[in-house]
Design an enzyme around this catalytic site. Structure first.
Site, PDB file in Angstrom:
ATOM      1  N   ASP A 186     -97.106  65.999 -74.562  1.00 55.72           N
ATOM      2  CA  ASP A 186     -96.444  66.688 -73.458  1.00 55.72           C
ATOM      3  C   ASP A 186     -97.441  67.667 -72.855  1.00 55.72           C
ATOM      4  O   ASP A 186     -97.838  68.639 -73.507  1.00 55.72           O
ATOM      5  CB  ASP A 186     -95.198  67.428 -73.953  1.00 55.72           C
ATOM      6  CG  ASP A 186     -94.504  68.195 -72.829  1.00 55.72           C
ATOM      7  OD1 ASP A 186     -94.260  67.582 -71.779  1.00 55.72           O
ATOM      8  OD2 ASP A 186     -94.230  69.404 -73.003  1.00 55.72           O
ATOM      9  N   GLU A 270     -95.667  61.212 -70.548  1.00 54.30           N
ATOM     10  CA  GLU A 270     -94.613  61.288 -69.548  1.00 54.30           C
ATOM     11  C   GLU A 270     -95.226  61.123 -68.163  1.00 54.30           C
ATOM     12  O   GLU A 270     -96.241  61.751 -67.843  1.00 54.30           O
ATOM     13  CB  GLU A 270     -93.897  62.630 -69.650  1.00 54.30           C
ATOM     14  CG  GLU A 270     -92.676  62.750 -68.773  1.00 54.30           C
ATOM     15  CD  GLU A 270     -91.935  64.057 -68.981  1.00 54.30           C
ATOM     16  OE1 GLU A 270     -90.769  64.150 -68.591  1.00 54.30           O
ATOM     17  OE2 GLU A 270     -92.542  65.001 -69.527  1.00 54.30           O
ATOM     18  N   CYS A 323     -81.943  67.318 -77.865  1.00 52.37           N
ATOM     19  CA  CYS A 323     -82.294  67.663 -79.248  1.00 52.37           C
ATOM     20  C   CYS A 323     -82.840  66.422 -79.934  1.00 52.37           C
ATOM     21  O   CYS A 323     -82.174  65.372 -79.954  1.00 52.37           O
ATOM     22  CB  CYS A 323     -81.056  68.186 -79.983  1.00 52.37           C
ATOM     23  SG  CYS A 323     -81.313  68.446 -81.757  1.00 52.37           S
ATOM     24  N   CYS A 326     -80.260  65.495 -83.254  1.00 53.70           N
ATOM     25  CA  CYS A 326     -78.913  64.916 -83.119  1.00 53.70           C
ATOM     26  C   CYS A 326     -78.659  64.287 -81.762  1.00 53.70           C
ATOM     27  O   CYS A 326     -77.649  63.594 -81.579  1.00 53.70           O
ATOM     28  CB  CYS A 326     -77.857  65.991 -83.402  1.00 53.70           C
ATOM     29  SG  CYS A 326     -77.819  67.324 -82.167  1.00 53.70           S
ATOM     30  N   ASP A 352     -91.633  72.744 -75.956  1.00 52.79           N
ATOM     31  CA  ASP A 352     -92.707  71.775 -75.728  1.00 52.79           C
ATOM     32  C   ASP A 352     -92.842  70.787 -76.891  1.00 52.79           C
ATOM     33  O   ASP A 352     -93.068  69.591 -76.675  1.00 52.79           O
ATOM     34  CB  ASP A 352     -94.028  72.508 -75.501  1.00 52.79           C
ATOM     35  CG  ASP A 352     -93.986  73.390 -74.252  1.00 52.79           C
ATOM     36  OD1 ASP A 352     -93.313  72.982 -73.296  1.00 52.79           O
ATOM     37  OD2 ASP A 352     -94.605  74.463 -74.255  1.00 52.79           O
TER      38      ASP A 352
END
Length: 372
Positions: A186, A270, A323, A326, A352
């Site tokens: 990232d 990304e 998240c 989960c 990050d």
């Protein structure tokens, strides 16, 4: 496999004059050919082919007042016409912008030599047609067939030769990768890159560190009379500092990209709309200083060289807001929130690191290597 090797060359005074003549001749032929294509299309509604213009160039050389074109390498002039033809092809196919006339005032100039040049590593010399043997500084040697050589001049009045070499080898087959051999990256402003392993690479911010000196040199330049010798000296000092910043940034990108490629079989990234992000005037300078696009290009071609894989994730994936434990989606997360706690599983996230882990997960899901 094709690779380009760039070296600094040190022409003497006579050779500099000849190189400058070659720059001027190639620039003139490019502009002349562009003018011919525009006029022909306006009158005939047709386009002139590359070979037709080359025939006209042979006639132009014999025309009174243009005999000076014979002093330059004929193949370099022909390459200028081919480059113009390629520019029109990109304009029609890729909508890259209509070709522009080249300016004599641009300090960055170049021309290409397709053949009939030799490289002597033992004597540190490059023999160029119409120019002769030029002293060169070879930082590394290469093996293979020499293709096109590009002679260029930087805005700090330094001369370089870039040699395209075919080493006769095929690109290596892509190595298989898994969850353990893939890393998510990232990119950001505060930290240049954050890895899914939790490692953070600090952003060196070379432009920001040199801004104070840049402002001083820019002020000095603005006070000089345009075109005077003092103006040229001040402009050169400013260009040298910009060159230093660019070299520092490139060195950092090369070292980091080589490290990531060497340590992993696949790298997940990304896709970013950098042009759109730079419209935010609060962040534009910091984004430009980071030069993410340049870094990604280095990753991509090095991955091709070493048989590694680059995985891309869509720019609209909410990597920071989900998240990674989960899957809870925190829709109200803002840019200033650097840490947040998941309401469902109570996991505390670094924004990050969480994004890097999610980028890796999204990429591997697209490859069907992990479940949703």
């Amino acid at each position: 496999m094709l690779k380009a090797y760039k070296y600094r060359i040190y022409p003497n005074k006579t050779q500099k004059e000849q190189i400058e003549k070659q720059f001027g001749a190639c620039r003139f032929v490019y502009n002349w050919a562009l003018e011919q294509k525009i006029k022909y299309y306006e009158t005939e509604k047709k386009t002139l082919s590359c070979f037709t213009i080359m025939k006209h160039l042979a006639i132009l050389k014999k025309t009174e007042g243009y005999e000076w074109l014979k002093e330059s390498n004929s193949q370099a002039l022909q390459v200028s016409i081919r480059n113009l033809d390629n520019a029109f092809t990109r304009f029609f196919r890729e909508k890259k912008g209509f070709p522009k006339f080249k300016s004599k005032k641009n300090p960055v100039q170049s021309f290409q030599i397709p053949q009939h040049y030799t490289v002597d590593f033992e004597r540190n010399r490059v023999k160029l047609p119409k120019i002769g043997e030029v002293k060169a500084s070879f930082s590394r040697k290469f093996e293979g067939t020499c293709k096109t050589a590009t002679i260029s001049r930087s805005n700090t009045h330094k001369y370089y030769i870039s040699i395209l070499v075919d080493d006769g080898k095929d690109l290596p087959i892509k190595e298989p990768f898994s969850d353990n051999t893939t890393v998510g990256v990232d990119v950001g402003i505060k930290d240049f890159a954050v890895l899914s392993t939790g490692e953070k690479i600090e952003n060196p911010k070379y432009l920001k560190k040199s801004l104070k000196r840049l402002k001083i040199l820019q002020k000095r330049l603005s006070r000089k009379q345009i075109g005077s010798n003092n103006f040229k000296k001040a402009k050169l000092k400013l260009a040298r500092l910009h060159e230093k910043i660019a070299n520092q940034r490139n060195d950092f990108h090369h070292k980091l990209s080589k490290k990531l490629i060497s340590e992993n079989q696949a790298i997940a990234l990304e896709t970013l709309n950098v042009i759109g992000m730079q419209k935010n005037h609060h962040l534009a300078q910091a984004i430009g200083d980071s030069a993410w696009s340049s870094f990604v290009r280095k990753l991509e071609y090095k991955a091709e060289w070493y048989g590694k894989t680059i995985l891309r994730v869509g720019q609209f994936e909410p990597s920071s807001k989900i998240c990674n434990v989960c899957g809870y989606h925190k829709s109200d997360l803002t840019l200033k929130d650097r840490e947040w706690t998941c309401p469902d599983c109570k996991t505390k996230h670094d924004r990050d690191i969480n994004a890097a882990i999610n980028i890796k997960k999204f990429a591997l899901q697209d490859q069907n290597l992990i479940g949703a």
